[in-house]
Design an enzyme around this catalytic site. Structure first.
Site, PDB file in Angstrom:
ATOM      1  N   LYS A 112       0.820  -1.209   0.000  1.00  0.00           N
ATOM      2  CA  LYS A 112       0.000   0.000   0.000  1.00  0.00           C
ATOM      3  C   LYS A 112       0.858   1.266   0.000  1.00  0.00           C
ATOM      4  CE  LYS A 112      -4.206  -2.108   1.353  1.00  0.00           C
ATOM      5  NZ  LYS A 112      -3.728  -3.484   1.583  1.00  0.00           N
TER       6      LYS A 112
HETATM    7  C1  LIG Z   1      -4.379  -4.618   0.966  1.00  0.00           C
HETATM    8  C2  LIG Z   1      -3.581  -5.865   0.870  1.00  0.00           C
HETATM    9  C3  LIG Z   1      -3.899  -6.894  -0.056  1.00  0.00           C
HETATM   10  C4  LIG Z   1      -5.130  -6.826  -0.947  1.00  0.00           C
HETATM   11  O1  LIG Z   1      -5.034  -5.844  -1.934  1.00  0.00           O
HETATM   12  P1  LIG Z   1      -6.336  -5.314  -2.685  1.00  0.00           P
HETATM   13  O2  LIG Z   1      -5.895  -4.161  -3.488  1.00  0.00           O
HETATM   14  O3  LIG Z   1      -7.304  -4.927  -1.597  1.00  0.00           O
HETATM   15  O4  LIG Z   1      -6.864  -6.437  -3.508  1.00  0.00           O
HETATM   16  C5  LIG Z   1      -3.076  -7.998  -0.121  1.00  0.00           C
HETATM   17  N1  LIG Z   1      -2.008  -8.120   0.689  1.00  0.00           N
HETATM   18  C6  LIG Z   1      -1.666  -7.175   1.587  1.00  0.00           C
HETATM   19  C7  LIG Z   1      -0.476  -7.393   2.467  1.00  0.00           C
HETATM   20  C8  LIG Z   1      -2.432  -6.016   1.711  1.00  0.00           C
HETATM   21  O5  LIG Z   1      -2.091  -5.080   2.620  1.00  0.00           O
END
Ligand SMILES: *Cc1c(COP(=O)(O)O)cnc(C)c1O
Length: 470
Positions: A112
């Protein structure tokens, strides 16, 4: 570039508008009115460029003149300068033609950061330009909150208040939020559950006078700018593996469908991609959809890959919009069916067409734990995190059935560092994953947090008195 809502009844906005708006006023999500097109020559010309240079070229058409080139360049360079690896998102070979794309070298050790490091800067820029301040509030069960805080810390034109359930996030997760010293950052330990924290955010947004007086905003996963920033690593990974003259497949551990939707955008922009594989844990609404065409809510069951524990995938609406000829009326109908009847089914034709690019698979808890161990043993002590392990299980299954042929490079996205989920990793491998050196002192840094009662007036009052007033 102009942006339209998936539900067809909100104003058409420019980039700056969608950046600050987040959700559209009709409840829909903003998408570009058309997909910028890159030719094979355009992609080839990006080979050998730095991550920041490629990011600039990929992002520029979406910004469409809203931001002067020099400012955009500077923000991109700063955002990716915070990463702990020179390649920003390095590719590691994990098999004959299998690769892992490490997206976790940012400040909070999860993917993120790729979006939020840029988003915080874009936000601040847009606010400064219009002479405004904003107050960002968010609820987090652990991961997104710290990434949002890192993206917004020290920015001049905003304050950020992140609520997490007191005592219910891991020590690493809490410390990533409470050890940030910047004055515009407030970590609130709410006496309640994650659902209470989320309801509190909703209640704050529903209080119109408060919302307007403090300039309330969210940086949640439906913000278009987050998806936009994530398109870039599909491009850099492809170019490293012979793209655009070879078409890799990508396997993406998925929750809210934001990460994999960015891969879809890259394909729409002309980047050759042979398959986009959705990998889910046992919260598998997406996997069930790609198998049957039926999108139906289930309950949420906790797993060791908690960032993928979702009931509905909020960004999925963006794909549905394209599947239905970009007709907002059809999306309004589907979304009201989802609300009222708990689900809907798309036409066999729409499903068949989508399956030309998308595939899906799931990993249960046992398979995920087994993969943590396999990756550790086969990789000479390599530790992966549980979300990545879900992706690796599904990727291996796609290879085995021949759905991804041996000559196609298969890239699994590694969405978090193993050190973010030490308990699950240690239980499966016997090894405790160490924090990277730049974070090794996390447990010595002083903490700063405020414990608040789960009470609307208390929280609202706290925000009102602590934000910077102008
Ligand atoms: C947010 C997240 C995901 C999922 O990603 P999306 O964009 O919501 O599909 C997968 N792995 C981790 C570690 C995350 O923080």
């Amino acid at each position: 570039m102009r942006y339209v809502s998936t539900r067809g009844q909100a104003p058409v906005l420019d980039f700056e508008g969608v950046l600050l708006a987040g959700l559209a006023t009709d409840g829909g999500l903003y998408v570009p009115e058309s997909w910028p097109q890159f030719s094979m020559a355009d992609w080839r010309a990006m080979r050998g460029l730095s991550y920041a240079e490629i990011a600039f070229r990929v992002i520029k058409p979406f910004v469409g003149g809203s931001i002067p080139d020099a400012d955009l360049k500077r923000m991109i360079e700063e955002a990716y300068g915070t990463f702990g690896h020179k390649a920003v998102v390095p590719l590691r070979q994990s098999g004959d033609n299998d690769w892992v794309l490490e997206l976790f070298h940012g400040p909070t050790l999860a993917f993120k950061d790729v979006a939020l490091q840029l988003l915080g800067r874009l936000f601040d820029w847009a606010l400064a330009r219009s002479g405004r301040r904003a107050t960002i509030v968010g609820a987090t069960s652990g991961d997104t909150g710290s990434a949002a805080i890192e993206g917004c810390r020290g920015r001049a034109n905003l304050d950020i208040f992140i609520m997490f359930p007191n005592g219910r996030v891991s020590d690493v997760q809490r410390r990533q939020m409470t050890t940030v010293a910047d004055k515009n950052v407030y970590a609130i330990a709410l006496e309640g559950t994650f659902d209470d924290a989320q309801s509190m955010v909703k209640a704050l947004f529903a209080d119109a006078p408060f919302r307007d007086s403090v300039g309330l905003t969210a940086v949640n996963s439906i913000n278009w700018a987050r998806v936009m920033a994530q398109i870039v690593y599909y491009v850099t990974a492809s170019l490293s593996l012979g793209g655009p003259d070879r078409a890799p497949a990508f396997c993406v551990p998925s929750g809210n469908f934001g990460d994999i939707f960015a891969g879809y955008c890259a394909a729409k922009m002309g980047l050759p991609i042979s398959k986009l594989i959705v990998a889910t844990n046992r919260n598998d609404i997406l996997t069930r959809f790609f198998a049957s065409g039926e999108y139906r809510k289930g309950g949420v069951e906790p797993t060791i890959s908690p960032s993928m524990d979702i009931q509905v995938a909020s960004n999925f609406e963006r794909l549905l919009f394209d599947m239905h000829g970009r007709d907002g009326a059809q999306i309004r109908k589907l979304m009201s069916d989802l609300d009222q009847n708990g689900g809907f089914t798309v036409s066999p034709n729409a499903l068949a067409e989508t399956r030309q690019l998308f595939a899906a698979g799931k990993a249960d808890e046992a398979a995920t734990k087994a993969m943590l161990k396999t990756a550790f043993e086969a990789g000479n002590g390599l530790l992966v995190d549980p979300h990545t392990a879900v992706g690796l299980v599904v990727a291996a299954a796609q290879r085995k059935t021949g759905a991804v042929p041996a000559e196609t490079p298969l890239v699994t996205l590694a969405t978090a560092d193993a050190a973010k989920f030490p308990d699950a990793v240690k239980a499966a491998t016997g090894r405790h994953p160490a924090l990277p050196p730049r974070m090794a002192d996390l447990f010595e840094r002083p903490e700063r947090q405020t414990v608040l009662k789960n009470d609307f007036a208390t929280v609202r009052n706290f925000i009102e008195t602590h934000r910077v007033k102008v």
